[in-house]
Scaffold this motif. Sequence first.
Motif, PDB file in Angstrom:
ATOM      1  N   ARG A   1       0.890  -1.440  -0.109  1.00  0.00           N
ATOM      2  CA  ARG A   1       0.131   0.135   0.072  1.00  0.00           C
ATOM      3  C   ARG A   1       0.877   1.229  -0.078  1.00  0.00           C
ATOM      4  NH1 ARG A   1      -3.340  -3.014   3.525  1.00  0.00           N
ATOM      5  NH2 ARG A   1      -2.249  -2.260   5.275  1.00  0.00           N
ATOM      6  N   GLN A   2       1.881   1.272   0.742  1.00  0.00           N
ATOM      7  CA  GLN A   2       2.906   2.241   0.785  1.00  0.00           C
ATOM      8  C   GLN A   2       3.507   2.708  -0.601  1.00  0.00           C
ATOM      9  OE1 GLN A   2       5.386   1.314   4.168  1.00  0.00           O
ATOM     10  NE2 GLN A   2       3.782   2.174   5.807  1.00  0.00           N
ATOM     11  N   VAL A   3       3.943   1.558  -1.081  1.00  0.00           N
ATOM     12  CA  VAL A   3       4.513   1.641  -2.477  1.00  0.00           C
ATOM     13  C   VAL A   3       3.777   2.263  -3.552  1.00  0.00           C
ATOM     14  CG1 VAL A   3       5.630   0.443  -4.294  1.00  0.00           C
ATOM     15  CG2 VAL A   3       6.168  -0.157  -2.011  1.00  0.00           C
ATOM     16  N   ILE A   4       2.420   1.858  -3.521  1.00  0.00           N
ATOM     17  CA  ILE A   4       1.165   2.262  -4.399  1.00  0.00           C
ATOM     18  C   ILE A   4       1.003   3.894  -3.977  1.00  0.00           C
ATOM     19  CG2 ILE A   4      -1.076   2.184  -5.139  1.00  0.00           C
ATOM     20  CD1 ILE A   4      -1.039  -0.592  -4.459  1.00  0.00           C
ATOM     21  N   THR A   5       1.152   4.232  -2.917  1.00  0.00           N
ATOM     22  CA  THR A   5       0.953   5.588  -2.642  1.00  0.00           C
ATOM     23  C   THR A   5       2.025   6.385  -3.104  1.00  0.00           C
ATOM     24  OG1 THR A   5      -0.414   5.057  -0.483  1.00  0.00           O
ATOM     25  CG2 THR A   5       0.595   7.385  -0.767  1.00  0.00           C
ATOM     26  N   LEU A   6       3.205   5.804  -2.996  1.00  0.00           N
ATOM     27  CA  LEU A   6       4.625   6.637  -3.499  1.00  0.00           C
ATOM     28  C   LEU A   6       4.341   6.711  -4.982  1.00  0.00           C
ATOM     29  CD1 LEU A   6       7.312   7.720  -3.168  1.00  0.00           C
ATOM     30  CD2 LEU A   6       8.018   5.481  -3.363  1.00  0.00           C
TER      31      LEU A   6
END
Length: 397
Positions: free
Chosen positions: A249-254
Amino acid sequence: MVQIWLVELLKGTGKLFLHPVLYYLVFLAGILGVMRVKRERKNFHVRAEDAYFELRQLFPLGLIIGLILSVIVVAAGIAVPFAAILLIAGTTLLWSLTTNVRWMSPAYTVGAAFFAVILFAQNNWSIPFFSKAFNQISDRIYPSIVVILGFLIIAEGILIFKNGTKGTSPKLVKSKRGQSIGAHEVKRLWMLPMLMLVPGNALTLPFDWWPVFHLGVTDYSLILVPFAISFHQQIKGMLPSEAVKRHGRQVITLGVFITLLSAAGYWYPLSSIVTVGLAVIGREAISLFAYLKDDNKPVYFLKKNNGLMIIGIIPQSPADKMGLKVGETIAKVNGMQIRDESTFYEALQKNRAHCKLDVLDTNGEIRFVQRALFEGEHHELGILFVQEQRKYGKKTG
């Protein structure tokens, strides 16, 4: 016009099989599988997934995401110089030599290639056999490369979230106090093929506004490029599925953030340099914070006084068919209290045709599981426990 596009699409797809990164990723995925099986056998005297597991994960989801991104890239007309594709392949091979899989993430490979394009153009550098491609790049910044980077980081996050949780590998490690504890590790490679617009002589401009990110030429060609996407995370402080999904999820947000910022390069090309820098820093920060967060948590996979904690399940084993999960604790087998693997195996022998388990789930609530056992099935149900590391040749059970 349609016929020309179809012919160019077929030619561009065929070029995928001329790209060395495709075969290199297959080779690396095979190596990762062999190394994982060797480590699991050292720890547990049995492997969880077979050695071909990483190879099976290499293509399917990446092909679907690559198809979607290809439609977006071609429809929007996001063109990149062919030199950039060559340099991305080069940085992918170069970062793989570090033997740290995570350095093959797009943030590092495409990010490094972006800066390399600028350096090659400013210094009139070239690569043997590809001098024409490097002579075509001018002393300028290419925001289109940054747009591709944003797309690839989003794809990386989706792959981590959807696929990274499958087949996480159990392992035994030593704690800071020298105690044998359990952990889970994910080392994964994915191949994401994406159609790229490069300067050529086949496709003329179908619309006045196409391509959006042009390169100052009027004719383009298509080439299907295999991009490497990688992921590595070790988890010992929580359930692996929860940790990996949070990472995804954090990588998608980035990726979404970088994609939005990359659009500014259409008007302000210099902003692309800042955007690439933020992509590299952001991706590294996600990995660092995930490590620190996990390291500061109490160890999840520990030996228990009230039973045996499950750290791994062999696919298609009786335990898998009984619905047992990683992180659960087996308290009793056939009514007998379990303290270690010896008592577990002894309790199974009480009734070789049927077993009944008292299981504490990940919330600490008890549930009862039972199943008939058949000849030829795994003698320990196919469960891997948090115990002292076994040695080769030691008898199991």
